[in-house]
Design a protein around this motif. Structure first.
Motif, PDB file in Angstrom:
ATOM      1  N   GLU A 151      16.818  -1.809  -4.780  1.00  0.00           N
ATOM      2  CA  GLU A 151      17.352  -0.766  -5.655  1.00  0.00           C
ATOM      3  C   GLU A 151      16.264   0.236  -6.034  1.00  0.00           C
ATOM      4  O   GLU A 151      16.505   1.455  -6.040  1.00  0.00           O
ATOM      5  CB  GLU A 151      17.950  -1.402  -6.918  1.00  0.00           C
ATOM      6  CG  GLU A 151      19.202  -2.230  -6.678  1.00  0.00           C
ATOM      7  CD  GLU A 151      18.929  -3.624  -6.129  1.00  0.00           C
ATOM      8  OE1 GLU A 151      19.897  -4.344  -5.851  1.00  0.00           O
ATOM      9  OE2 GLU A 151      17.737  -3.998  -5.989  1.00  0.00           O
ATOM     10  N   TRP A 152      15.062  -0.270  -6.320  1.00  0.00           N
ATOM     11  CA  TRP A 152      13.963   0.626  -6.667  1.00  0.00           C
ATOM     12  C   TRP A 152      13.591   1.522  -5.486  1.00  0.00           C
ATOM     13  O   TRP A 152      13.406   2.739  -5.650  1.00  0.00           O
ATOM     14  CB  TRP A 152      12.746  -0.180  -7.113  1.00  0.00           C
ATOM     15  CG  TRP A 152      11.555   0.686  -7.395  1.00  0.00           C
ATOM     16  CD1 TRP A 152      11.331   1.439  -8.504  1.00  0.00           C
ATOM     17  CD2 TRP A 152      10.439   0.936  -6.521  1.00  0.00           C
ATOM     18  NE1 TRP A 152      10.148   2.127  -8.389  1.00  0.00           N
ATOM     19  CE2 TRP A 152       9.590   1.833  -7.186  1.00  0.00           C
ATOM     20  CE3 TRP A 152      10.093   0.469  -5.248  1.00  0.00           C
ATOM     21  CZ2 TRP A 152       8.398   2.284  -6.613  1.00  0.00           C
ATOM     22  CZ3 TRP A 152       8.906   0.920  -4.686  1.00  0.00           C
ATOM     23  CH2 TRP A 152       8.078   1.816  -5.359  1.00  0.00           C
ATOM     24  N   LEU A 153      13.501   0.947  -4.302  1.00  0.00           N
ATOM     25  CA  LEU A 153      13.133   1.729  -3.117  1.00  0.00           C
ATOM     26  C   LEU A 153      14.180   2.793  -2.808  1.00  0.00           C
ATOM     27  O   LEU A 153      13.847   3.932  -2.458  1.00  0.00           O
ATOM     28  CB  LEU A 153      12.950   0.795  -1.919  1.00  0.00           C
ATOM     29  CG  LEU A 153      11.652  -0.017  -1.909  1.00  0.00           C
ATOM     30  CD1 LEU A 153      11.709  -1.105  -0.849  1.00  0.00           C
ATOM     31  CD2 LEU A 153      10.450   0.880  -1.674  1.00  0.00           C
ATOM     32  N   ASN A 154      15.445   2.440  -2.933  1.00  0.00           N
ATOM     33  CA  ASN A 154      16.506   3.420  -2.676  1.00  0.00           C
ATOM     34  C   ASN A 154      16.472   4.555  -3.685  1.00  0.00           C
ATOM     35  O   ASN A 154      16.748   5.714  -3.352  1.00  0.00           O
ATOM     36  CB  ASN A 154      17.871   2.731  -2.706  1.00  0.00           C
ATOM     37  CG  ASN A 154      18.116   1.886  -1.462  1.00  0.00           C
ATOM     38  OD1 ASN A 154      17.574   2.167  -0.388  1.00  0.00           O
ATOM     39  ND2 ASN A 154      18.927   0.847  -1.589  1.00  0.00           N
ATOM     40  N   ALA A 155      16.106   4.244  -4.932  1.00  0.00           N
ATOM     41  CA  ALA A 155      16.050   5.275  -5.969  1.00  0.00           C
ATOM     42  C   ALA A 155      14.830   6.182  -5.811  1.00  0.00           C
ATOM     43  O   ALA A 155      14.911   7.391  -6.031  1.00  0.00           O
ATOM     44  CB  ALA A 155      16.042   4.622  -7.356  1.00  0.00           C
ATOM     45  N   GLU A 156      13.692   5.595  -5.402  1.00  0.00           N
ATOM     46  CA  GLU A 156      12.451   6.360  -5.306  1.00  0.00           C
ATOM     47  C   GLU A 156      12.428   7.304  -4.116  1.00  0.00           C
ATOM     48  O   GLU A 156      11.911   8.413  -4.193  1.00  0.00           O
ATOM     49  CB  GLU A 156      11.259   5.408  -5.232  1.00  0.00           C
ATOM     50  CG  GLU A 156      10.926   4.736  -6.538  1.00  0.00           C
ATOM     51  CD  GLU A 156      10.477   5.720  -7.597  1.00  0.00           C
ATOM     52  OE1 GLU A 156       9.549   6.511  -7.346  1.00  0.00           O
ATOM     53  OE2 GLU A 156      11.067   5.692  -8.693  1.00  0.00           O
ATOM     54  N   GLN A 157      12.943   6.855  -2.977  1.00  0.00           N
ATOM     55  CA  GLN A 157      12.946   7.662  -1.755  1.00  0.00           C
ATOM     56  C   GLN A 157      11.557   8.234  -1.463  1.00  0.00           C
ATOM     57  O   GLN A 157      11.357   9.443  -1.358  1.00  0.00           O
ATOM     58  CB  GLN A 157      13.986   8.784  -1.847  1.00  0.00           C
ATOM     59  CG  GLN A 157      15.424   8.277  -1.939  1.00  0.00           C
ATOM     60  CD  GLN A 157      16.456   9.374  -1.942  1.00  0.00           C
ATOM     61  OE1 GLN A 157      16.171  10.511  -2.309  1.00  0.00           O
ATOM     62  NE2 GLN A 157      17.657   9.065  -1.513  1.00  0.00           N
ATOM     63  N   LEU A 158      10.585   7.354  -1.322  1.00  0.00           N
ATOM     64  CA  LEU A 158       9.218   7.760  -1.018  1.00  0.00           C
ATOM     65  C   LEU A 158       9.154   8.413   0.367  1.00  0.00           C
ATOM     66  O   LEU A 158       9.839   7.990   1.300  1.00  0.00           O
ATOM     67  CB  LEU A 158       8.298   6.542  -1.092  1.00  0.00           C
ATOM     68  CG  LEU A 158       8.236   5.871  -2.475  1.00  0.00           C
ATOM     69  CD1 LEU A 158       7.533   4.533  -2.391  1.00  0.00           C
ATOM     70  CD2 LEU A 158       7.552   6.778  -3.481  1.00  0.00           C
ATOM     71  N   LEU A 207      13.171   1.784   4.898  1.00  0.00           N
ATOM     72  CA  LEU A 207      13.502   0.447   4.404  1.00  0.00           C
ATOM     73  C   LEU A 207      14.472  -0.255   5.339  1.00  0.00           C
ATOM     74  O   LEU A 207      15.490   0.309   5.744  1.00  0.00           O
ATOM     75  CB  LEU A 207      14.126   0.543   3.010  1.00  0.00           C
ATOM     76  CG  LEU A 207      14.653  -0.755   2.398  1.00  0.00           C
ATOM     77  CD1 LEU A 207      13.523  -1.770   2.200  1.00  0.00           C
ATOM     78  CD2 LEU A 207      15.365  -0.467   1.076  1.00  0.00           C
ATOM     79  N   TYR A 208      14.136  -1.492   5.678  1.00  0.00           N
ATOM     80  CA  TYR A 208      15.017  -2.373   6.441  1.00  0.00           C
ATOM     81  C   TYR A 208      15.128  -3.682   5.680  1.00  0.00           C
ATOM     82  O   TYR A 208      14.262  -4.020   4.868  1.00  0.00           O
ATOM     83  CB  TYR A 208      14.470  -2.607   7.852  1.00  0.00           C
ATOM     84  CG  TYR A 208      14.316  -1.334   8.645  1.00  0.00           C
ATOM     85  CD1 TYR A 208      15.364  -0.830   9.404  1.00  0.00           C
ATOM     86  CD2 TYR A 208      13.117  -0.610   8.611  1.00  0.00           C
ATOM     87  CE1 TYR A 208      15.227   0.363  10.120  1.00  0.00           C
ATOM     88  CE2 TYR A 208      12.972   0.577   9.321  1.00  0.00           C
ATOM     89  CZ  TYR A 208      14.032   1.050  10.065  1.00  0.00           C
ATOM     90  OH  TYR A 208      13.889   2.221  10.762  1.00  0.00           O
ATOM     91  N   GLY A 209      16.185  -4.424   5.942  1.00  0.00           N
ATOM     92  CA  GLY A 209      16.378  -5.664   5.214  1.00  0.00           C
ATOM     93  C   GLY A 209      16.894  -6.777   6.097  1.00  0.00           C
ATOM     94  O   GLY A 209      17.466  -6.542   7.162  1.00  0.00           O
ATOM     95  N   GLN A 210      16.661  -7.989   5.660  1.00  0.00           N
ATOM     96  CA  GLN A 210      17.186  -9.170   6.330  1.00  0.00           C
ATOM     97  C   GLN A 210      17.400 -10.249   5.276  1.00  0.00           C
ATOM     98  O   GLN A 210      16.877 -10.171   4.175  1.00  0.00           O
ATOM     99  CB  GLN A 210      16.224  -9.669   7.408  1.00  0.00           C
ATOM    100  CG  GLN A 210      14.889 -10.170   6.869  1.00  0.00           C
ATOM    101  CD  GLN A 210      13.980 -10.766   7.944  1.00  0.00           C
ATOM    102  OE1 GLN A 210      14.096 -10.450   9.105  1.00  0.00           O
ATOM    103  NE2 GLN A 210      13.097 -11.658   7.527  1.00  0.00           N
ATOM    104  N   ASP A 211      18.217 -11.246   5.628  1.00  0.00           N
ATOM    105  CA  ASP A 211      18.321 -12.412   4.770  1.00  0.00           C
ATOM    106  C   ASP A 211      16.968 -13.094   4.716  1.00  0.00           C
ATOM    107  O   ASP A 211      16.100 -12.862   5.565  1.00  0.00           O
ATOM    108  CB  ASP A 211      19.385 -13.371   5.309  1.00  0.00           C
ATOM    109  CG  ASP A 211      20.781 -12.773   5.255  1.00  0.00           C
ATOM    110  OD1 ASP A 211      21.010 -11.901   4.403  1.00  0.00           O
ATOM    111  OD2 ASP A 211      21.622 -13.155   6.088  1.00  0.00           O
TER     112      ASP A 211
END
Length: 310
Positions: free
Chosen positions: A52-59, A64-68
């Protein structure tokens, strides 16, 4: 030269913020050989608001990638696969770098390429351990920061094609430890050389040691022992036995120093707490490593015997 900085992370939001802001503030020379860089963050199933922080900051440089929650090996593999750069830099999400970090890695790689006429090399930057969260980069280099690891992913730069050629990280390493050094064996077998680049310094932050950490640290040593046996199964050599402490020398050494386990988290608790109270948490941790290594070496032999019995 285009850098892809691959950073796996799991529930480290506060220090990750410092890590990424430092990476965003890189200063490149006017004549730099670096064409650009991206920061590939792979979230390994964090639950602390990291995504959530990374999506809001948009550096600016961050992708950003994600996995379980599958572990560092799988996260780094995903980062490499998604990276667009020809050169990969691995750092940990609790590492804070100086503004010349990328330029120093680029200079060291370029010098080797020019001098040797090939790219069979990776650069290894200096890692300084610190528990100073407010000013992690103020910590001096210490004897305990010295490392002889061949390929430790806390701070390395390497041409991407060598990682692909070697087969990336082995996802059998699902618990703590050894996945980077095991890949290092495969890279060494392909003739790659290590070039140290102490100017590319990173400050590895961790909270000050407390006695509440002991159950977790003991568990980490047991996990590391199990993964060490996986390492040895893949590369059954004396070098690997020495690395994972599966020798009678290590068993005798830590058995002697711990008095056969009599010096442990219970008997040494008053001393460890006294050192912490004196403002020496790092020294307290170093004393604790006497019995932590004893746990590790016994767990290595236990895991190996279990593996042999299958």
């Amino acid at each position: 030269m285009f850098f892809s900085v691959v950073i796996p992370t799991y529930n480290r939001k506060p220090i990750l913020e410092k890590c990424l802001r430092a990476m965003e503030q890189q200063v490149l020379r006017s004549d730099t050989q670096i064409q650009g860089y991206e920061i590939v963050v792979v979230d390994d199933g964090s639950t602390d608001g990291t995504v959530e922080w990374l999506n809001a900051e948009q550096l600016a440089h961050v992708k950003l990638y994600g996995q379980d929650h599958k572990g560092a090996a799988g996260a780094r593999n995903l980062g490499v696969e998604e990276a667009i750069g020809d050169t990969i830099i691995f750092i940990d999400s609790d590492l804070v770098v100086l503004d010349g970090f990328l330029q120093h890695h680029a200079d060291a790689l370029t010098e080797y390429y020019t001098t040797h006429g090939n790219d069979r090399v990776f650069t290894y930057g200096r890692v300084v351990n610190t528990c100073n969260f407010e000013q992690p980069t103020s910590e001096p280099f210490k004897v305990t920061d010295y490392s002889q690891a061949f390929f430790a992913t806390g701070n390395v730069a390497i041409a991407k094609h060598w990682l692909t050629d070697a087969g990336l990280f082995d996802v059998q390493f699902t618990q703590y430890g050894w996945e980077d050094l095991e890949l290092g064996v495969r890279l060494k077998n392909r003739g790659l050389k290590l070039v140290k680049c102490p100017e590319a310094v990173g400050y590895h932050w961790h909270p000050p040691f407390s006695l509440d950490d002991l159950p977790r640290l003991i568990d980490v040593e047991i996990q590391r022992a199990r993964m060490g046996v996986v390492f040895y199964q893949k590369h059954p050599t004396l070098d690997v036995r020495m690395m994972i402490q599966m020798t009678w020398l290590h068993r005798g050494l830590w058995g002697l120093l711990s008095l056969g386990g009599l010096l442990n988290e219970h008997s040494l608790r008053p001393l460890l707490q006294w050192l912490i109270n004196q403002g020496r948490p790092q020294l307290s941790l170093e004393v604790a490593r006497i019995f932590l290594n004893w746990y590790n070496v016994n767990a290595v032999y236990r895991a190996y015997q279990e593996q042999q019995a299958r």
